[in-house]
Motif scaffolding. Structure first.
Motif, PDB file in Angstrom:
ATOM      1  N   PHE A 104       0.833  -1.204   0.000  1.00  0.00           N
ATOM      2  CA  PHE A 104       0.000   0.000   0.000  1.00  0.00           C
ATOM      3  C   PHE A 104       0.868   1.255   0.000  1.00  0.00           C
ATOM      4  N   ARG A 105       1.932   1.258   0.803  1.00  0.00           N
ATOM      5  CA  ARG A 105       2.821   2.421   0.851  1.00  0.00           C
ATOM      6  C   ARG A 105       3.536   2.620  -0.486  1.00  0.00           C
ATOM      7  N   ASP A 106       3.995   1.534  -1.085  1.00  0.00           N
ATOM      8  CA  ASP A 106       4.673   1.652  -2.381  1.00  0.00           C
ATOM      9  C   ASP A 106       3.737   2.224  -3.438  1.00  0.00           C
ATOM     10  N   ASN A 107       2.479   1.779  -3.409  1.00  0.00           N
ATOM     11  CA  ASN A 107       1.504   2.295  -4.378  1.00  0.00           C
ATOM     12  C   ASN A 107       1.252   3.787  -4.166  1.00  0.00           C
ATOM     13  N   ARG A 108       1.211   4.224  -2.909  1.00  0.00           N
ATOM     14  CA  ARG A 108       1.005   5.649  -2.630  1.00  0.00           C
ATOM     15  C   ARG A 108       2.206   6.468  -3.104  1.00  0.00           C
ATOM     16  N   ARG A 109       3.406   5.947  -2.894  1.00  0.00           N
ATOM     17  CA  ARG A 109       4.592   6.665  -3.359  1.00  0.00           C
ATOM     18  C   ARG A 109       4.588   6.803  -4.869  1.00  0.00           C
ATOM     19  N   GLU A 110       4.232   5.711  -5.559  1.00  0.00           N
ATOM     20  CA  GLU A 110       4.186   5.761  -7.016  1.00  0.00           C
ATOM     21  C   GLU A 110       3.120   6.740  -7.496  1.00  0.00           C
ATOM     22  N   ALA A 111       1.981   6.778  -6.814  1.00  0.00           N
ATOM     23  CA  ALA A 111       0.924   7.721  -7.211  1.00  0.00           C
ATOM     24  C   ALA A 111       1.362   9.161  -6.998  1.00  0.00           C
ATOM     25  N   ARG A 112       2.050   9.431  -5.889  1.00  0.00           N
ATOM     26  CA  ARG A 112       2.523  10.792  -5.651  1.00  0.00           C
ATOM     27  C   ARG A 112       3.602  11.190  -6.649  1.00  0.00           C
ATOM     28  N   ALA A 113       4.495  10.226  -6.967  1.00  0.00           N
ATOM     29  CA  ALA A 113       5.551  10.523  -7.927  1.00  0.00           C
ATOM     30  C   ALA A 113       4.965  10.811  -9.305  1.00  0.00           C
ATOM     31  N   ALA A 114       3.886  10.125  -9.643  1.00  0.00           N
ATOM     32  CA  ALA A 114       3.268  10.339 -10.946  1.00  0.00           C
ATOM     33  C   ALA A 114       2.584  11.703 -11.028  1.00  0.00           C
ATOM     34  N   GLN A 115       2.175  12.259  -9.867  1.00  0.00           N
ATOM     35  CA  GLN A 115       1.498  13.554  -9.864  1.00  0.00           C
ATOM     36  C   GLN A 115       2.460  14.725  -9.918  1.00  0.00           C
ATOM     37  N   LEU A 116       3.747  14.472  -9.589  1.00  0.00           N
ATOM     38  CA  LEU A 116       4.716  15.561  -9.612  1.00  0.00           C
ATOM     39  C   LEU A 116       5.009  15.983 -11.043  1.00  0.00           C
ATOM     40  N   PRO A 117       5.255  17.298 -11.274  1.00  0.00           N
ATOM     41  CA  PRO A 117       5.523  17.770 -12.637  1.00  0.00           C
ATOM     42  C   PRO A 117       6.896  17.289 -13.132  1.00  0.00           C
TER      43      PRO A 117
END
Length: 283
Positions: free
Chosen positions: A270-283
């Motif tokens: 779950f934490r890895d998925n959240r990190r990937e989602a946040r990284a994808a939102q960064l410009p």
């Protein structure tokens, strides 16, 4: 259609064509895997038989033959272990060869007998024969175990999970853990709480890996070793009691540790998925 012979006035029915009398419907033919599944059910029923004749009846009749109760308890648990072996191999054989259309239903019904009824009955009898146990509370715990297995098997038939995983503690593993808790001969309250905890794990959403490959071999080896420990205990071998309690303790520890590892893995995913989602939102 019945035809009347004008000479004899006797009725006769035309013979059915060979193609129409095809022995047995496909849905009623048993495969090799189904035969193993029936062996599972037979072992579960015989476990109930030995628990009744060797433990419960001597207790009710006032018999002091503790050796007979020990032999019967060991035999009943060994039969449940044999049922687990049948349950392990019927799935392997079904995947390698074939399974009949009623294979899944037979498997669920057999598991209900061997890993639902048999261990629940063992808990019930424990509540009747143990010195510090309470019969009615033990009966309630036995019902909880039985219903947990019923709900787990029903959910297994209805829910589709990702390949290679179970949701909730598998019923064979749960049954053997319940029996191990009883054989540890702990005080009544800890025993009761541990049994209810196992029942909860069986209906939980904790993921357990299916016994395939190396894991299946390890499980088979553990079952055979457990049979040896039970035989040593039943024959009153030197150190047999200590060996049995060590094996039961290890089974209980495994039952407690595996959910912790599964939960930790789920949290990390779950934490890895959240990190990937946040990284994808960064410009």
């Amino acid at each position: 259609m019945t035809v009347i012979d004008p000479d004899t006035q006797a009725g006769w029915v035309p013979e059915a064509e060979e193609d129409d009398a095809d022995d047995m419907p496909l849905s009623m033919r048993l495969s090799i895997a189904d035969t193993l599944t029936l062996g599972n059910a037979t072992c579960g029923f015989m476990a109930v038989y030995f628990t009744t004749t060797g433990i419960l009846i001597p207790h009710l009749t006032g018999s002091d033959e503790s050796g007979m109760a020990r032999h019967s308890a060991a035999t009943a648990v060994i039969l449940m272990l044999m049922a687990a072996i049948f349950d392990l191999f019927d799935g392997l054989v079904a995947r390698k060869l074939r399974s009949s259309p009623m294979g899944a239903e037979l498997d669920n019904l057999s598991d209900l007998i061997s890993f639902g009824l048999a261990p629940a009955y063992f808990v019930l009898v424990y509540g009747m024969v143990a010195d510090d146990a309470h019969q009615r509370v033990s009966a309630l715990a036995a019902i909880v175990v039985l219903l947990a297995v019923v709900l787990r098997l029903a959910r297994f038939s209805c829910v589709t999970l990702k390949d290679g995983m179970f949701q909730g503690m598998p019923s064979p593993f749960g049954a053997l853990t319940v029996i191990s808790i009883v054989l540890l001969e702990l005080p009544f309250v800890p025993t009761l709480l541990a049994i209810i905890g196992v029942a909860w794990l069986m209906v939980s959403r904790v993921e357990y890996p299916k016994p395939r490959g190396v894991l299946a071999v390890a499980m088979l080896g553990w079952i055979v070793a457990a049979m040896g420990l039970l035989a040593a205990w039943a024959l009153d071998a030197p150190g047999g009691q200590l060996l049995l309690q060590t094996g039961c303790a290890l089974q209980v520890v495994l039952g407690a540790v595996i959910p912790l590892f599964a939960t930790a893995r789920r949290v990390n995913t779950f934490r890895d998925n959240r990190r990937e989602a946040r990284a994808a939102q960064l410009p």
